[in-house]
Scaffold this motif. Structure first.
Motif, PDB file in Angstrom:
ATOM      1  N   SER A  40      -6.367   2.638  -9.063  1.00  0.00           N
ATOM      2  CA  SER A  40      -6.034   3.950  -8.509  1.00  0.00           C
ATOM      3  C   SER A  40      -5.970   3.916  -6.987  1.00  0.00           C
ATOM      4  O   SER A  40      -5.107   4.556  -6.374  1.00  0.00           O
ATOM      5  N   LEU A  41      -6.876   3.168  -6.350  1.00  0.00           N
ATOM      6  CA  LEU A  41      -6.857   3.047  -4.895  1.00  0.00           C
ATOM      7  C   LEU A  41      -5.557   2.400  -4.418  1.00  0.00           C
ATOM      8  O   LEU A  41      -4.929   2.887  -3.464  1.00  0.00           O
ATOM      9  N   CYS A  42      -5.147   1.344  -5.079  1.00  0.00           N
ATOM     10  CA  CYS A  42      -3.876   0.684  -4.711  1.00  0.00           C
ATOM     11  C   CYS A  42      -2.705   1.652  -4.819  1.00  0.00           C
ATOM     12  O   CYS A  42      -1.862   1.733  -3.925  1.00  0.00           O
ATOM     13  N   VAL A  43      -2.655   2.376  -5.919  1.00  0.00           N
ATOM     14  CA  VAL A  43      -1.550   3.302  -6.162  1.00  0.00           C
ATOM     15  C   VAL A  43      -1.549   4.422  -5.123  1.00  0.00           C
ATOM     16  O   VAL A  43      -0.488   4.799  -4.601  1.00  0.00           O
ATOM     17  N   ARG A  44      -2.731   4.955  -4.807  1.00  0.00           N
ATOM     18  CA  ARG A  44      -2.813   6.016  -3.800  1.00  0.00           C
ATOM     19  C   ARG A  44      -2.315   5.541  -2.441  1.00  0.00           C
ATOM     20  O   ARG A  44      -1.720   6.304  -1.682  1.00  0.00           O
ATOM     21  N   GLU A  45      -2.531   4.277  -2.146  1.00  0.00           N
ATOM     22  CA  GLU A  45      -2.109   3.727  -0.862  1.00  0.00           C
ATOM     23  C   GLU A  45      -0.669   3.197  -0.888  1.00  0.00           C
ATOM     24  O   GLU A  45      -0.189   2.621   0.080  1.00  0.00           O
ATOM     25  N   GLY A  46       0.010   3.391  -2.000  1.00  0.00           N
ATOM     26  CA  GLY A  46       1.423   3.037  -2.098  1.00  0.00           C
ATOM     27  C   GLY A  46       1.703   1.572  -2.348  1.00  0.00           C
ATOM     28  O   GLY A  46       2.826   1.110  -2.118  1.00  0.00           O
ATOM     29  N   LEU A  47       0.713   0.822  -2.829  1.00  0.00           N
ATOM     30  CA  LEU A  47       0.915  -0.606  -3.078  1.00  0.00           C
ATOM     31  C   LEU A  47       1.064  -0.879  -4.573  1.00  0.00           C
ATOM     32  O   LEU A  47       0.311  -0.328  -5.387  1.00  0.00           O
ATOM     33  N   PRO A  48       2.010  -1.731  -4.947  1.00  0.00           N
ATOM     34  CA  PRO A  48       2.102  -2.139  -6.348  1.00  0.00           C
ATOM     35  C   PRO A  48       0.874  -2.967  -6.716  1.00  0.00           C
ATOM     36  O   PRO A  48       0.261  -3.611  -5.862  1.00  0.00           O
ATOM     37  N   VAL A  49       0.519  -2.963  -8.003  1.00  0.00           N
ATOM     38  CA  VAL A  49      -0.697  -3.668  -8.404  1.00  0.00           C
ATOM     39  C   VAL A  49      -0.509  -4.400  -9.720  1.00  0.00           C
ATOM     40  O   VAL A  49       0.114  -3.884 -10.647  1.00  0.00           O
TER      41      VAL A  49
END
Length: 232
Positions: free
Chosen positions: A157-166
């Motif tokens: 969720s943190l990655c997604v919130r920061e706009g990074l693919p995961v």
């Protein structure tokens, strides 16, 4: 106090080599992920190359047509942040085609340095967020499933919130029970992971075991989200 009974081998290791999953996979184009600048540098017997040598290797990867390159784990410390920053700067400056990724444990302290580097150079960096998944790993680390699920959801969720693919990476996948993998993968996909990485961390899988595991996850994803990609 009475001690809890020691788990049996069958409770600690789910053997994908003996599992039967007969569904035929649908063949799709294969992408190449080069781990030379991350997993390839973990052995203490190997001298860490200079940043100039790393950049040379990076350019060779791009010339070969490598799709994705893992360029380090910035959470390991300032020396890795420095080299990863220089590599991402080179990718931005030269317009390389390959997509950079960075490894991270499923904790904010590993993910936030990747976010900062990505924002500094305006380059999207895919986060490879990893955590152990097998019963034997849970037993050795004294992890509960609740903890693993919470760390998974928080990290993705943190990655997604920061706009990074995961990409969500389950270490020791080839000894993990399918019921456990379903729980972990479901949480990761629901949180926004677009790739799932299956790992033979300890070299347990035979070719048949690898085939069984990949067929199983492909069938599972067909029912959950067909656009999520599988990494090995």
């Amino acid at each position: 106090m009475a001690s809890s009974p020691r788990p049996t081998e069958s409770e600690l290791v789910y053997d994908w080599n003996r599992a039967a999953h007969a569904a035929r996979p649908k063949f799709t184009p294969v992408e190449l992920d080069d781990e030379s600048l991350r997993d390839g540098l973990q052995s203490p017997s190997v001298r860490t190359p200079s940043i100039e040598k790393k950049l040379e290797i990076l350019h060779l990867m791009d010339a070969l047509g490598i799709d994705v390159a893992d360029v380090g784990l910035p959470g390991a410390g300032p020396h890795v942040v420095r080299d990863v920053s220089r590599i991402i700067e080179e990718i931005a400056k030269t317009g390389m085609r390959l997509r950079p990724t960075c490894a991270a444990r499923t904790v904010a302290s590993d993910i936030l340095p990747i976010v900062e580097i990505s924002q500094r150079y305006g380059v999207s960096i895919e986060v490879h967020a990893f955590i152990g998944s097998s019963p034997i790993r849970q037993y050795a680390e004294d992890w509960s499933m609740e903890k693993i699920l919470r760390l998974t959801e928080d990290a993705v969720s943190l990655c997604v919130r920061e706009g990074l693919p995961v990409m969500y990476v389950t270490e020791d996948t080839t000894r993990a029970h399918p019921d456990t993998l379903q729980l972990l993968f479901r949480v990761a996909v629901d949180a926004g992971a677009r790739r799932l990485c299956l790992c033979d961390t300890c070299g347990h899988a035979t070719p048949e075991g690898a085939r069984n595991l990949v067929r199983w996850i492909r069938t599972w994803l067909d029912d959950v989200d067909r656009d999520v990609k599988i990494d090995w």
